[in-house]
Design a protein around this motif. Structure first.
Motif, short mmCIF file in Angstrom:
data_model
loop_
_atom_site.label_atom_id
_atom_site.label_comp_id
_atom_site.label_asym_id
_atom_site.label_seq_id
_atom_site.Cartn_x
_atom_site.Cartn_y
_atom_site.Cartn_z
N LEU A 1 5.31 -4.92 -8.91
CA LEU A 1 4.44 -3.89 -8.36
C LEU A 1 5.12 -2.52 -8.39
O LEU A 1 4.55 -1.53 -8.87
CB LEU A 1 4.06 -4.26 -6.92
CG LEU A 1 3.22 -3.24 -6.16
CD1 LEU A 1 1.83 -3.17 -6.75
CD2 LEU A 1 3.15 -3.61 -4.67
N ILE A 2 6.35 -2.46 -7.93
CA ILE A 2 7.03 -1.17 -7.82
C ILE A 2 7.58 -0.71 -9.16
O ILE A 2 7.44 0.47 -9.55
CB ILE A 2 8.15 -1.25 -6.77
CG1 ILE A 2 7.54 -1.41 -5.38
CG2 ILE A 2 9.04 0.00 -6.81
CD1 ILE A 2 8.55 -1.48 -4.25
N ALA A 3 8.23 -1.60 -9.92
CA ALA A 3 8.86 -1.18 -11.17
C ALA A 3 7.82 -0.70 -12.17
O ALA A 3 8.00 0.34 -12.82
CB ALA A 3 9.66 -2.34 -11.76
N GLY B 1 5.96 -9.86 8.49
CA GLY B 1 4.51 -9.91 8.53
C GLY B 1 3.99 -11.10 7.78
O GLY B 1 4.72 -11.77 7.04
N SER B 2 2.71 -11.37 7.95
CA SER B 2 2.06 -12.45 7.21
C SER B 2 2.03 -12.07 5.73
O SER B 2 2.19 -10.91 5.35
CB SER B 2 0.64 -12.65 7.72
OG SER B 2 -0.15 -11.49 7.44
N LEU B 3 1.80 -13.06 4.88
CA LEU B 3 1.75 -12.77 3.44
C LEU B 3 0.62 -11.81 3.11
O LEU B 3 0.80 -10.86 2.35
CB LEU B 3 1.60 -14.07 2.65
CG LEU B 3 1.47 -13.90 1.13
CD1 LEU B 3 2.65 -13.14 0.56
CD2 LEU B 3 1.31 -15.25 0.45
N GLY B 4 -0.56 -12.05 3.69
CA GLY B 4 -1.67 -11.15 3.41
C GLY B 4 -1.37 -9.72 3.80
O GLY B 4 -1.70 -8.77 3.08
N ALA B 5 -0.70 -9.55 4.96
CA ALA B 5 -0.32 -8.21 5.41
C ALA B 5 0.69 -7.59 4.45
O ALA B 5 0.61 -6.39 4.11
CB ALA B 5 0.25 -8.27 6.82
N GLN B 6 1.67 -8.36 4.01
CA GLN B 6 2.68 -7.85 3.09
C GLN B 6 2.03 -7.35 1.80
O GLN B 6 2.38 -6.26 1.29
CB GLN B 6 3.70 -8.95 2.76
CG GLN B 6 4.54 -9.41 3.94
CD GLN B 6 5.78 -8.56 4.16
OE1 GLN B 6 5.99 -7.54 3.51
NE2 GLN B 6 6.63 -8.98 5.08
N LEU B 7 1.10 -8.11 1.26
CA LEU B 7 0.45 -7.71 0.01
C LEU B 7 -0.26 -6.36 0.18
O LEU B 7 -0.13 -5.46 -0.66
CB LEU B 7 -0.54 -8.79 -0.43
CG LEU B 7 0.04 -10.17 -0.75
CD1 LEU B 7 -1.07 -11.16 -1.08
CD2 LEU B 7 1.04 -10.11 -1.89
N VAL B 8 -0.99 -6.21 1.26
CA VAL B 8 -1.75 -4.98 1.48
C VAL B 8 -0.81 -3.79 1.71
O VAL B 8 -0.98 -2.72 1.09
CB VAL B 8 -2.70 -5.14 2.69
CG1 VAL B 8 -3.28 -3.79 3.10
CG2 VAL B 8 -3.82 -6.12 2.35
N GLY C 1 -6.10 -2.96 -11.28
CA GLY C 1 -5.07 -3.24 -12.26
C GLY C 1 -4.38 -4.56 -11.96
O GLY C 1 -4.40 -5.05 -10.82
N GLY C 2 -3.75 -5.15 -12.97
CA GLY C 2 -3.17 -6.48 -12.83
C GLY C 2 -2.19 -6.62 -11.70
O GLY C 2 -2.21 -7.61 -10.96
N ARG C 3 -1.31 -5.64 -11.52
CA ARG C 3 -0.27 -5.80 -10.49
C ARG C 3 -0.79 -5.59 -9.08
O ARG C 3 -0.08 -5.88 -8.11
CB ARG C 3 0.90 -4.85 -10.79
CG ARG C 3 0.54 -3.38 -10.90
CD ARG C 3 1.75 -2.58 -11.39
NE ARG C 3 1.45 -1.18 -11.62
CZ ARG C 3 1.00 -0.69 -12.78
NH1 ARG C 3 0.77 -1.51 -13.80
NH2 ARG C 3 0.79 0.60 -12.93
N TYR C 4 -2.01 -5.09 -8.95
CA TYR C 4 -2.64 -4.92 -7.64
C TYR C 4 -3.70 -6.01 -7.38
O TYR C 4 -4.52 -5.87 -6.48
CB TYR C 4 -3.32 -3.55 -7.54
CG TYR C 4 -2.37 -2.37 -7.49
CD1 TYR C 4 -2.00 -1.80 -6.29
CD2 TYR C 4 -1.85 -1.82 -8.66
CE1 TYR C 4 -1.13 -0.71 -6.24
CE2 TYR C 4 -0.98 -0.74 -8.63
CZ TYR C 4 -0.62 -0.19 -7.42
OH TYR C 4 0.24 0.89 -7.38
#
Length: 540
Positions: free
Chosen positions: A277-279, A334-341, A197-200
């Motif tokens: 993402l959350i909303a 955390g790193s950006l990549g870690a935050q996204l995951v 999905g778009g937000r993921y």
């Protein structure tokens, strides 16, 4: 660890009570294995087509060399500037990636004519239209904002004698109408995993193509994300996604608002991505978690409402002064990549905890339908109930306008706030000229005494717009519009960008007030440059 989280006070107790159940439920390993039944029978079909983000790092690896090759081709052709036309996840993910890397990327996720014109014209520093490549990002290609931007750029390129095929790159789902038309037009096409999905989609082609073409090292971003995958996949109390989900969605009573504070982290703009993402994932069926993007000195931090949980984004959670001064907060680093995951996993887990489907957005379409209806019917404009200090005032309930002043209208609106209410500020204006309007949020939060969100229209319709209609019916809404002589035609459409953004604002207001019974105040600045000050004064 590539992601650290520290808890104290009330939220530590919530996690201690909630985390064992999450570990025992095997939800983390279930998500990793693609178990679509985790969110119940009603959500299983949707979930079965929306868990591809779990494998995004692996699937996206082959894209890196393709992106770098195309970047070299564009640069050799004189391209110095990348514009991204996309909405929701198609713009918010790339925005945080580019900003954090310090790489210029023009985001066009607005229909405000002045903003469209600025994207078309470019500037001396970043490059002119002749030095610009456009990335068109849309899963289906039917998103009206993105399609309109594509049409405007195609016409502008042709007016300069430039073949659009040499400047336009398309990111879409395989088999979409946009893919077919793009191939026919000779555009370079990247297809993304349709099961995301778009937000993921931040770690898919939607996040990587525009940022990689702009100059971001997307391979490093994927490395950061990959380093976190094992941590979030295991059913263990040390799993940061389980801990974060328990912290934001656990507890009785649950704190249903999440204050997102950036405080010393190297990551730029992450709260805006988390907000969508959350909303959009949780705001449905009358429940949800409302993210509220805050400054370190925002009024809500001092007010400390009982329904607001603070998340503080820092570079290192292990500093003693953070523990001392921010007790009861969630500290994450955390790193950006870690935050996204981690946030993607945590949001999906939170959806299961709330008993909702975190992968659909059932209430987003209603505002789109209302806007299309207004564009088709072209009804006469709704007259203002009064005009004061250069501001036209329209209200969903005449009682709100009894005072005859803008300040009085806002005060009357705040009386409609319950103990669990929130204020939503929505600015349908040219952000390139009126970015300072976002400062209104701080004044309104102080004046109303309740958590306050701020969104640029129509961008927020693809973000918090779902929560406004599907979440708890506790919000009051303030729209800010502008009168302007600037407008831009949309080739092949019977309406302009100016008419489109007016219809989007009016359509959303109608859905909020008529379909959901929420109070809406619309304030139109007749001369935006001169009347912004009057609006700030009224908000105090």
């Amino acid at each position: 660890m590539s992601f650290d989280i520290h808890l104290s006070g009330h939220v530590r107790d919530v996690v201690d009570q909630t985390l064992p159940g999450l570990v025992a439920s095997l939800v983390a390993s279930g998500i990793t294995a693609g178990d679509a039944e985790l969110w119940g029978p009603a959500a299983a079909d949707e979930a079965s087509r929306r868990l591809g983000w779990v494998d995004a790092v692996t699937i996206s690896r082959p894209l890196v060399s393709e992106i770098e090759t195309l970047r070299d081709v564009l640069r050799a052709d004189g391209v110095t500037r990348i514009v991204l036309a996309g909405m929701g996840g198609s713009s918010l993910g790339p925005e945080v990636i580019a900003q954090t890397s310090g790489v210029p990327l023009v985001i066009l996720d607005s229909t405000a004519p002045g903003e469209v014109l600025a994207a078309l014209e470019g500037d001396a520093e970043s490059g002119s239209l002749a030095q610009t490549a456009l990335v068109v990002s849309s899963k289906s290609g039917s998103t009206i904002e993105t399609d309109s931007a594509k049409r405007a750029f195609e016409a502008a390129y042709r007016d300069l004698g430039i073949d659009p095929a040499s400047r336009i790159v398309v990111v879409t789902d395989p088999g979409s109408p946009l893919e077919q038309s793009a191939i026919e037009d000779g555009y370079r096409v990247f297809t993304a995993d349709p099961n995301v999905g778009g937000r993921y989609s931040a770690l898919t082609a939607f996040g990587l193509v525009p940022t990689g073409l702009a100059g971001v090292d997307v391979s490093e971003l994927l490395d950061e994300a990959e380093a976190t995958l094992l941590e979030v996949a295991i059913d263990d109390p040390r799993n940061p996604a389980l801990t974060l989900a328990a912290a934001i969605a656990g507890g009785t009573p649950r704190r249903d608002k999440l204050g997102l504070v950036t405080d010393g982290t190297h990551i730029v703009g992450l709260p805006d991505w988390i907000e969508q993402l959350i909303a959009e994932s949780t705001g449905k069926d009358g429940t949800g978690i409302l993210p509220v993007v805050l400054l370190p000195v925002s009024p809500e931090i001092e007010q400390a409402p009982e329904d607001l949980q603070i998340v503080r984004l820092v570079d290192d959670v292990r500093h003693d002064h953070l523990f001392e001064h921010h007790r009861g907060e969630i500290l994450v680093a955390g790193s950006l990549g870690a935050q996204l995951v981690v946030w993607e996993y945590a949001t999906a887990i939170a959806g299961r905890m709330l008993g909702i489907n975190p992968f659909d957005q059932p209430d987003v379409e209603s505002a789109k339908v209302a806007a299309r209806g207004l564009l088709d019917e072209r009804p006469a404009p709704v007259p203002a109930v009064f005009t004061a200090d250069g501001i036209e005032v329209r209200v969903s309930d005449p009682e709100l306008a009894a005072s005859g002043t803008v300040a009085g209208v806002l005060d009357a609106l705040w009386t409609r706030l319950g103990a669990d209410g929130y204020v939503s500020l929505q600015a349908y204006v040219d952000r390139t000229r009126f970015d300072r309007l976002s400062g209104l949020r701080e004044l309104v939060a102080a004046d109303s005494g309740r958590p306050t969100t701020f969104g640029w229209g129509p961008r927020f319709l693809h973000s918090t717009g779902q929560f406004h209609k599907g979440g708890p019916a506790t919000g009051v809404f303030v729209q800010i519009l502008q009168r302007t002589d600037t407008d831009v035609e949309i080739p092949g459409r019977p309406f302009t960008f100016g008419q489109l953004i007016e219809a989007q604002a009016a359509g959303d207001a109608a859905v909020l007030s008529d379909s959901h019974g929420r109070p809406v105040v619309t304030l139109t600045l007749i001369d935006a440059q001169a009347d912004v000050l009057a609006l700030f004064e009224a908000a105090q």
